[in-house]
Structures are given as structure tokens and as C-alpha cells.
Enzyme design. Structure first.
Site, PDB file in Angstrom:
ATOM      1  N   GLU A 130     -57.500 -10.904   5.343  1.00 54.08           N
ATOM      2  CA  GLU A 130     -58.503 -10.278   4.491  1.00 54.08           C
ATOM      3  C   GLU A 130     -59.347 -11.349   3.800  1.00 54.08           C
ATOM      4  O   GLU A 130     -58.944 -12.512   3.684  1.00 54.08           O
ATOM      5  CB  GLU A 130     -57.842  -9.404   3.438  1.00 54.08           C
ATOM      6  CG  GLU A 130     -56.907 -10.173   2.512  1.00 54.08           C
ATOM      7  CD  GLU A 130     -56.628  -9.443   1.216  1.00 54.08           C
ATOM      8  OE1 GLU A 130     -57.600  -9.172   0.502  1.00 54.08           O
ATOM      9  OE2 GLU A 130     -55.445  -9.184   0.923  1.00 54.08           O
ATOM     10  N   LYS A 155     -48.686  -5.430  -5.441  1.00 54.08           N
ATOM     11  CA  LYS A 155     -49.041  -6.229  -6.617  1.00 54.08           C
ATOM     12  C   LYS A 155     -48.223  -5.779  -7.832  1.00 54.08           C
ATOM     13  O   LYS A 155     -47.972  -4.600  -8.042  1.00 54.08           O
ATOM     14  CB  LYS A 155     -50.542  -6.126  -6.874  1.00 54.08           C
ATOM     15  CG  LYS A 155     -51.368  -6.728  -5.734  1.00 54.08           C
ATOM     16  CD  LYS A 155     -52.844  -6.574  -5.952  1.00 54.08           C
ATOM     17  CE  LYS A 155     -53.634  -7.248  -4.832  1.00 54.08           C
ATOM     18  NZ  LYS A 155     -53.467  -6.586  -3.528  1.00 54.08           N
ATOM     19  N   ASP A 195     -54.994   7.296  -9.913  1.00 53.23           N
ATOM     20  CA  ASP A 195     -55.429   6.022  -9.350  1.00 53.23           C
ATOM     21  C   ASP A 195     -54.413   5.543  -8.318  1.00 53.23           C
ATOM     22  O   ASP A 195     -53.301   5.138  -8.659  1.00 53.23           O
ATOM     23  CB  ASP A 195     -55.594   4.985 -10.464  1.00 53.23           C
ATOM     24  CG  ASP A 195     -56.372   3.759 -10.017  1.00 53.23           C
ATOM     25  OD1 ASP A 195     -56.653   3.638  -8.807  1.00 53.23           O
ATOM     26  OD2 ASP A 195     -56.709   2.926 -10.874  1.00 53.23           O
ATOM     27  N   SER A 238     -54.327   3.328  -4.489  1.00 55.20           N
ATOM     28  CA  SER A 238     -55.095   2.507  -3.563  1.00 55.20           C
ATOM     29  C   SER A 238     -55.307   3.203  -2.226  1.00 55.20           C
ATOM     30  O   SER A 238     -54.408   3.870  -1.698  1.00 55.20           O
ATOM     31  CB  SER A 238     -54.380   1.177  -3.323  1.00 55.20           C
ATOM     32  OG  SER A 238     -55.014   0.430  -2.312  1.00 55.20           O
ATOM     33  N   ALA A 239     -56.497   2.993  -1.672  1.00 53.95           N
ATOM     34  CA  ALA A 239     -56.797   3.494  -0.325  1.00 53.95           C
ATOM     35  C   ALA A 239     -55.989   2.764   0.740  1.00 53.95           C
ATOM     36  O   ALA A 239     -55.937   3.212   1.893  1.00 53.95           O
ATOM     37  CB  ALA A 239     -58.288   3.349  -0.034  1.00 53.95           C
TER      38      ALA A 239
END
EC number: 4.2.1.70
Length: 311
Positions: A31, A165, A144, A146-147
Site C-alpha cells: 500500500e 491498529k 465507524d 473500516s472498509a
């Protein structure tokens, strides 16, 4: 009405990556958000070279992924890496953002979700990162999440990481991965790593002993159903962040984000910057160390997977 722009149907491959894929050689996707938003300058540029070198040490060709002027690139030149590392205005692109960046000719660094999508589109089976996104703390109120999680549920590749994380709700993230039928295995451990620390406190059902076993698990998954295999690779205890320091700086970083009103995708870069300053650089050193370990292991898994394909 002006003519519609020519949009790339597939990512543009660097010559080295294209040659490797055509020849059935192992390739590892990387990434670019780590470089653009996860590490401070100029350390990010040095880390970019070190991570690619670690993939090569594992026996594979590195393919750092980014979108430049609306074109998805799989494998970057040195000048393109310079651009990703130096541009403070580079957007952070998840899967939902890719069509906007492509259509409007924008540039951006790819997250786990968008890197996985573009890697799979290019025919790359293995991806190395630092930590996954996941379910955020207080998600019951904020929704909330993450995708990364839904992207991995429908994208077939191996993702080598050091867990999720530390700012996230780890047990909730593992529950969500289970609900999405994402395969998660520990690398020589049944304890899910906690990114900066070796053990998050959450257990895993499965582990693999080496890169060859990880490759076989993915080969079986690919035959059975679409979706990723997450290989959770912990730091050795003597290389982790001091657990006491970890707990203190994470609590302080989350409190600072809340006081500043930081929300959504801006939380992670804000918190990482706060952690770097609060720990006097200790978190940065650990972050780079775990990414290098993941990159080398990913190279080894990619090499084993290429060997399976040739049998």
C-alpha cells in the site's frame, strides 16, 4: 458536450511487475497510504526502499500501488515513489474513492481496501501491510468501521499484517471478520497481535508454522470461496513497544483526537502523529520494524504460492 476521458479499465503495471506476473514469478502488493499518511517525512522515503528490499529478500517482486493523475499504478518508479512520499496534499483513497480519483484525474495513496482491490485486479495474490483497519472504539454510537473488512471479505488474496491498529476495538474487529467469513491465522502463534505489541489479548483458533503452510491455506481458500486469508504476524516480544508505554500513549492519543474533534478516516493519521511525538519516536521505529517483517514474510508466502502453481 466534451468527450469522456479515456479511463483505464485495469491498473497500469510497471515493466518489472508485468514481466514477473507474465512469467509466473511471485509478486507482493504494497500500500502507499503508509508512505503518504502513516510515516513522517523524510523517514517515509527511506522506509519505502527498505520495505521493497524486504519483499525482495523474501523472494518476490514488490509492487507498491498508488493512483497518479487518475491512473492506478501497480509498481512505482523511484520518481513516482518520491512523489507519493513528498506530496502533502495526496488524497487517501479507499475503494469508494477510487472511481472519483480515476474519473477526475486525481492522485492519491491507496489504503488496505483499495490496494487489495487493485492488486487482485492485476493478478497479485499476496499483500503486505502494517495493520488492518477495523471496528473503531465506540462504534456502537458512531458506526465507524473500516472498509478494509468488507473489501477483504470479497477479495481473494493473502494479507500479511501485524493485527489491526492499536486504536481499534480488537475483539469487535475479530468478531466482524468472522461474520464476514474472512480466514484469520496467526503466524506461529494463536494470540492475535496488537500491532505495536506482540499480543492484543485476543486468541485465534488457527495458526500456521511457516510460509508454506500459509500458502497452502490460501490455495485451499481460493478453491473453496472468494475472500482473503489474513496472516497475523506478531513482533517478537523483544522487538515490541513497551506494553506500559503503549497503553499510556494510546490513551493519550485517543483523548487528543476526541478533544480535537477528529473523526472518520482522519483519526488514524492524527493518532499516529500523536503517538510518534508522545513516544519520542518509539512507535515509529516499531511501526517500520513490523512492516519490514511483514514484507519479508509476504515475499516468502508469495514464493511458496508460486511454487504450488507450478506443480
Amino acid at each position: 458536450m466534451p468527450a469522456a476521458p479515456d479511463l483505464p479499465a485495469r491498473p497500469v503495471l510497471s515493466p518489472e511487475v508485468a514481466e514477473a506476473l507474465a512469467g509466473g514469478r511471485p509478486v507482493v502488493a504494497l500500500e502507499s497510504t503508509l508512505l503518504a499518511h502513516g510515516l513522517p517525512r523524510p523517514e517515509n522515503r527511506r522506509a519505502a526502499d527498505d520495505v521493497e528490499a524486504a519483499v525482495r529478500a523474501g523472494g518476490a517482486v514488490p509492487a507498491t500501488i498508488a493512483v497518479l493523475d487518475g491512473v492506478p499504478h501497480v509498481g512505482l518508479t523511484a520518481d513516482e515513489v518520491d512523489r507519493v512520499c513528498a506530496d502533502p496534499e495526496l488524497a487517501k483513497l479507499g475503494v469508494r474513492d477510487l472511481p472519483v480519483a480515476v474519473a477526475l484525474g486525481r492522485s492519491g495513496a491507496t489504503t488496505v481496501s483499495s490496494t487489495a482491490l487493485l492488486a487482485a485486479a492485476a493478478g497479485i495474490d499476496v499483500f503486505a501491510t502494517g495493520g488492518l483497519g477495523g471496528v473503531h472504539r465506540e462504534s456502537v454510537d458512531t458506526f465507524d468501521e473500516s472498509a478494509d473488512l468488507t473489501a477483504l471479505s470479497r477479495t481473494s488474496l493473502v494479507v500479511v499484517c501485524a493485527g489491526v491498529k492499536s486504536i481499534l476495538d480488537v475483539p469487535a474487529t475479530l468478531e466482524r471478520l468472522e461474520s464476514l467469513s474472512v480466514t484469520v491465522v496467526g503466524y506461529r502463534t494463536t494470540s492475535f497481535p496488537g500491532f505495536y505489541v506482540a499480543d492484543s489479548g485476543s486468541a485465534l483458533d488457527w495458526s500456521v508454522a511457516d510460509a508454506a503452510e500459509a500458502a497452502r491455506v490460501f490455495a485451499a481458500r481460493r478453491e473453496l470461496a472468494p475472500g482473503a486469508v489474513v496472516v497475523a504476524n506478531p513482533l517478537p516480544p523483544d522487538q515490541q513497544l513497551d506494553p506500559g508505554l503503549h497503553d499510556r500513549v494510546i490513551a493519550g492519543a485517543l483523548a487528543a483526537a476526541g478533544e480535537a474533534g477528529v473523526r472518520g478516516k482522519d483519526v488514524t493519521p492524527f493518532v499516529l502523529d500523536h503517538l510518534h511525538r508522545a513516544s519520542e519516536g518509539a512507535t515509529l521505529a516499531v511501526n517500520v520494524r513490523l512492516v519490514l517483517r511483514n514484507a519479508e514474510l509476504a515475499g516468502q508466502i508469495a514464493a511458496e504460492l508460486a511454487g504450488l502453481s507450478h506443480r
